[in-house]
Scaffold this motif. Sequence first.
Motif, mmCIF file in Angstrom:
data_model
loop_
_atom_site.group_PDB
_atom_site.id
_atom_site.type_symbol
_atom_site.label_atom_id
_atom_site.label_comp_id
_atom_site.label_asym_id
_atom_site.label_seq_id
_atom_site.Cartn_x
_atom_site.Cartn_y
_atom_site.Cartn_z
ATOM 1 N N PHE A 1 0.818 -1.204 0.000
ATOM 2 C CA PHE A 1 0.000 0.000 0.000
ATOM 3 C C PHE A 1 0.860 1.265 0.000
ATOM 4 C CE2 PHE A 1 -2.933 -3.162 1.729
ATOM 5 C CZ PHE A 1 -4.079 -2.884 1.005
ATOM 6 N N HIS A 2 2.094 1.156 0.507
ATOM 7 C CA HIS A 2 2.943 2.342 0.593
ATOM 8 C C HIS A 2 3.790 2.536 -0.646
ATOM 9 C CE1 HIS A 2 1.928 3.483 4.695
ATOM 10 N NE2 HIS A 2 1.956 2.192 5.009
ATOM 11 N N ASP A 3 4.072 1.468 -1.374
ATOM 12 C CA ASP A 3 4.793 1.587 -2.641
ATOM 13 C C ASP A 3 3.779 1.935 -3.731
ATOM 14 O OD1 ASP A 3 5.756 0.410 -5.321
ATOM 15 O OD2 ASP A 3 7.588 0.436 -4.109
ATOM 16 N N GLU A 4 3.959 3.089 -4.370
ATOM 17 C CA GLU A 4 2.949 3.586 -5.296
ATOM 18 C C GLU A 4 2.709 2.639 -6.451
ATOM 19 O OE1 GLU A 4 -0.076 5.983 -6.362
ATOM 20 O OE2 GLU A 4 1.145 6.117 -4.539
ATOM 21 N N GLN A 5 3.789 2.053 -7.002
ATOM 22 C CA GLN A 5 3.622 1.145 -8.135
ATOM 23 C C GLN A 5 2.857 -0.111 -7.714
ATOM 24 O OE1 GLN A 5 4.491 1.712 -11.439
ATOM 25 N NE2 GLN A 5 3.233 -0.130 -11.700
ATOM 26 N N LYS A 6 3.218 -0.684 -6.570
ATOM 27 C CA LYS A 6 2.523 -1.875 -6.079
ATOM 28 C C LYS A 6 1.058 -1.561 -5.770
ATOM 29 C CE LYS A 6 6.500 -4.309 -4.105
ATOM 30 N NZ LYS A 6 7.071 -4.896 -2.894
ATOM 31 N N ARG A 7 0.855 -0.374 -5.235
ATOM 32 C CA ARG A 7 -0.509 0.034 -4.903
ATOM 33 C C ARG A 7 -1.364 0.126 -6.160
ATOM 34 N NH1 ARG A 7 -1.797 5.915 -2.255
ATOM 35 N NH2 ARG A 7 -4.075 5.827 -2.336
ATOM 36 N N ARG A 8 -0.823 0.719 -7.229
ATOM 37 C CA ARG A 8 -1.566 0.794 -8.488
ATOM 38 C C ARG A 8 -1.811 -0.586 -9.065
ATOM 39 N NH1 ARG A 8 1.735 5.382 -9.707
ATOM 40 N NH2 ARG A 8 3.084 4.041 -10.972
ATOM 41 N N ASN A 9 -0.809 -1.461 -8.971
ATOM 42 C CA ASN A 9 -0.972 -2.826 -9.482
ATOM 43 C C ASN A 9 -2.076 -3.572 -8.724
ATOM 44 O OD1 ASN A 9 1.096 -2.306 -11.249
ATOM 45 N ND2 ASN A 9 2.663 -3.390 -10.046
ATOM 46 N N LEU A 10 -2.055 -3.427 -7.398
ATOM 47 C CA LEU A 10 -3.078 -4.086 -6.574
ATOM 48 C C LEU A 10 -4.460 -3.564 -6.936
ATOM 49 C CD1 LEU A 10 -3.992 -5.865 -4.205
ATOM 50 C CD2 LEU A 10 -3.449 -3.960 -2.672
ATOM 51 N N ASN A 11 -4.572 -2.243 -7.055
ATOM 52 C CA ASN A 11 -5.847 -1.638 -7.400
ATOM 53 C C ASN A 11 -6.354 -2.139 -8.744
ATOM 54 O OD1 ASN A 11 -7.717 0.568 -8.478
ATOM 55 N ND2 ASN A 11 -7.370 1.270 -6.375
ATOM 56 N N GLY A 12 -5.474 -2.199 -9.729
ATOM 57 C CA GLY A 12 -5.868 -2.666 -11.054
ATOM 58 C C GLY A 12 -6.282 -4.128 -11.054
ATOM 59 N N THR A 13 -5.563 -4.933 -10.290
ATOM 60 C CA THR A 13 -5.912 -6.359 -10.211
ATOM 61 C C THR A 13 -7.295 -6.563 -9.607
ATOM 62 O OG1 THR A 13 -3.582 -6.975 -9.989
ATOM 63 C CG2 THR A 13 -5.219 -8.582 -9.256
ATOM 64 N N LEU A 14 -7.547 -5.859 -8.515
ATOM 65 C CA LEU A 14 -8.848 -6.004 -7.856
ATOM 66 C C LEU A 14 -9.984 -5.544 -8.759
ATOM 67 C CD1 LEU A 14 -7.875 -4.780 -4.270
ATOM 68 C CD2 LEU A 14 -8.604 -7.083 -4.889
ATOM 69 N N HIS A 15 -9.810 -4.424 -9.437
ATOM 70 C CA HIS A 15 -10.865 -3.940 -10.322
ATOM 71 C C HIS A 15 -11.122 -4.909 -11.472
ATOM 72 C CE1 HIS A 15 -10.563 0.085 -8.385
ATOM 73 N NE2 HIS A 15 -11.810 0.192 -8.806
ATOM 74 N N GLU A 16 -10.077 -5.500 -11.997
ATOM 75 C CA GLU A 16 -10.255 -6.455 -13.094
ATOM 76 C C GLU A 16 -10.990 -7.699 -12.617
ATOM 77 O OE1 GLU A 16 -10.010 -7.863 -17.020
ATOM 78 O OE2 GLU A 16 -9.850 -5.871 -16.095
ATOM 79 N N LEU A 17 -10.659 -8.174 -11.407
ATOM 80 C CA LEU A 17 -11.355 -9.343 -10.867
ATOM 81 C C LEU A 17 -12.842 -9.047 -10.659
ATOM 82 C CD1 LEU A 17 -8.729 -10.564 -8.224
ATOM 83 C CD2 LEU A 17 -9.283 -11.657 -10.417
ATOM 84 N N LEU A 18 -13.134 -7.875 -10.109
ATOM 85 C CA LEU A 18 -14.535 -7.517 -9.893
ATOM 86 C C LEU A 18 -15.276 -7.383 -11.213
ATOM 87 C CD1 LEU A 18 -14.181 -4.864 -7.023
ATOM 88 C CD2 LEU A 18 -14.879 -7.248 -6.813
#
Length: 772
Positions: free
Chosen positions: A194-211
């Motif tokens: 959550f604190h690493d901006e790139q990882k945070r964007r990747n996590l966000n994108g993954t979750l949105h794609e799954l939903l």
Amino acid sequence: MLSQVYRSGFQPFGQRLLPWVQSPGLSRSHRVQPSAIRHVRSWSNIPFITVPLSRTHGKSFAHRSELKHAKRIVVKLGSAVVTRGDECGLALGRLASIVEQVSVLQNQGREMMLVTSGAVAFGKQRLRHEILLSQSVRQALHSGQNQLKEMAIPVLEARACAAAGQSGLMALYEAMFTQYSICAAQILVTNLDFHDEQKRRNLNGTLHELLRMNIVPIVNTNDAVVPPAEPNSDLQGVNVISVKDNDSLAARLAVEMKTDLLIVLSDVEGLFDSPPGSDDAKLIDIFYPGDQQSVTFGTKSRVGMGGMEAKVKAALWALQGGTSVVIANGTHPKVSGHVITDIVEGKKVGTFFSEVKPAGPTVEQQGEMARSGGRMLATLEPEQRAEIIHHLADLLTDQRDEILLANKKDLEEAEGRLAAPLLKRLSLSTSKLNSLAIGLRQIAASSQDSVGRVLRRTRIAKNLELEQVTVPIGVLLVIFESRPDCLPQVAALAIASGNGLLLKGGKEAVQLVNTREEVEDLCRLDKMIDLIIPRGSSQLVRDIQKAAKGIPVMGHSEGICHMYVDSEASVDKVTRLVRDSKCEYPAACNALETLLIHRDLLRTPLFDQIIDMLRVEQVKIHAGPKFASYLTFSPSEVKSLRTEYGDLELCIEVVDNVQEAIDHIHKYGSSHTDVIVTENEKTAEFFLQHVDSACVFWNASTRFSDGYRFGLGAEVGISTSRIHARGPVGLEGLLTTKWLLRGQDHVVSDFSEHGSLKYLHETLPVPQRNTN
């Protein structure tokens, strides 16, 4: 004004005139029109629908009733919910129930995400099994069987347990969700993600794609590698929360994903004002930012990282980020099977976090106020209670024009929305207001000698005297439909009997729509409400009886009233009695629904007169089975002999004699009101003695079954129960008793076989009632 107050939930009436009469607040319900429901897909053989659930994220829901509109939901499962009581292994039954509820919501078109614990417990179970198996083999080879019992299980490191259990936990979720044709995906995170901006964007994108692909993300902290939480970076602002447990993870995830609702399931019912289990601990229904100072937190859960304090901090952080939060019990066997769906439906489960504090008191607070106010009311002098009721009666006549004008607006708004019987109940008139005022003055007169009346006096022994006196029942909850006249009647009876009062109007009484869940919430207040009295349709009464949790319900589920016309009935009386019983007010519960005719009266002038009168009054006739068998061309045969029509409809059936009429009434009636029409006194007395109903009449209309007509002034309802009051329930039916014993240092041991005193049990005269 009566009708205006009725339409607005009675709050002005309760606050200005009767501080002990409280009315639960009403909230606007958002309904989805049928045309807005669309079919989306059907997997396996299970069709399901989805409701368009769109809202702009950024502000949390203000009220529980709005939770049904949540589109994106995070469910956090605490360790105590997922694990067994021995903390070694998973609670499979609870998990299966949770998966079923999540699947139901997912198949409604919602976007569901899980934050789950359990990997450590599952891994601990697997590793302990492996260690025991390995040790048992070695011990058996080298030390013999006698030492197997002395084997010790080493302390297992949590990270190793998490590594061993994570895959098995996910496999279990996969298998369970597959039963509902839903795919799940695993995501392991740490604080750094959550604190690493790139990882945070990747996590966000993954979750949105799954939903987007209708997949349920199952998120967990990567406990195999997770570093210790940073102690100084927790809750420093909207964008900073350290992921140190699954509570903070769920809150962070909810805000990151702009979630509408976060459900946190633990092993307690919610947040209490003091540690759960303490004597004075009360569940907090709604929790607001800034209320932390009024709460004392207890110890942490038996398992897991975070206690209730951590949950509250995480919940408030999520609320600040625009996500609504509910903390509830996910382990209780009676509620865990529907706790998630109940929360989404807006039912009062757990603690709801809201940024909007209502102006008025909560239902629980109103219940406490009604209890306190009722006790104060009971201590007033009878003349003071009577004066209050007289004032109410004067208001009904002095403000008649304003009341009728407001009622006219009610009727205009209800036109086309309500059935004709309900419209008629909703209608007020000058004569009805006059009757109300008269009834209230009768109640005022009877209140002079109600509370504290001595029923029995007994001298137990010398200087030891016992009295039985009347006292109020306590707090009454009256729920009613389309009955504006019910308000002053019930209020006056409550004042006269010294009872606290809660009133709940039906949806047709106000512009704001009340959901049935709100009524169910009221029916759970068993520590605040002593008696529930529903007034309305049979469906309303059945719903209340079903919803009541440990609170007695007084009323009748149906008003299936009969009239038996005997072979010796007077021609002049029958048509008048039938017309009045059926046609004068067909919507009333004491209206005639089944007419029993003696067989000898068929094809006689009397029978023809009855039929002609019913045709003139436009009464639709339904034929009972026996009656239909006598006719070549008969009316439509009745579908059920247990029908309360509530309209200009009537069932006619044929019986051979008075005994058969009685048997029919006992089989198909509802013990409300039943009548015999005959000139034979012996037959009439036989009927009066053998019909087991609350009201049994001879040569009188069923419509006399009414508190006002009985001289009670008014009624809170008509009871068909077998205990306490039966028939129209007036002032006397709202009283119970208590015993008062006055002695002088008396002890039971003095009355033993070798004691110095003997029981006298002498009946003493009772003070005469005030009949003025």
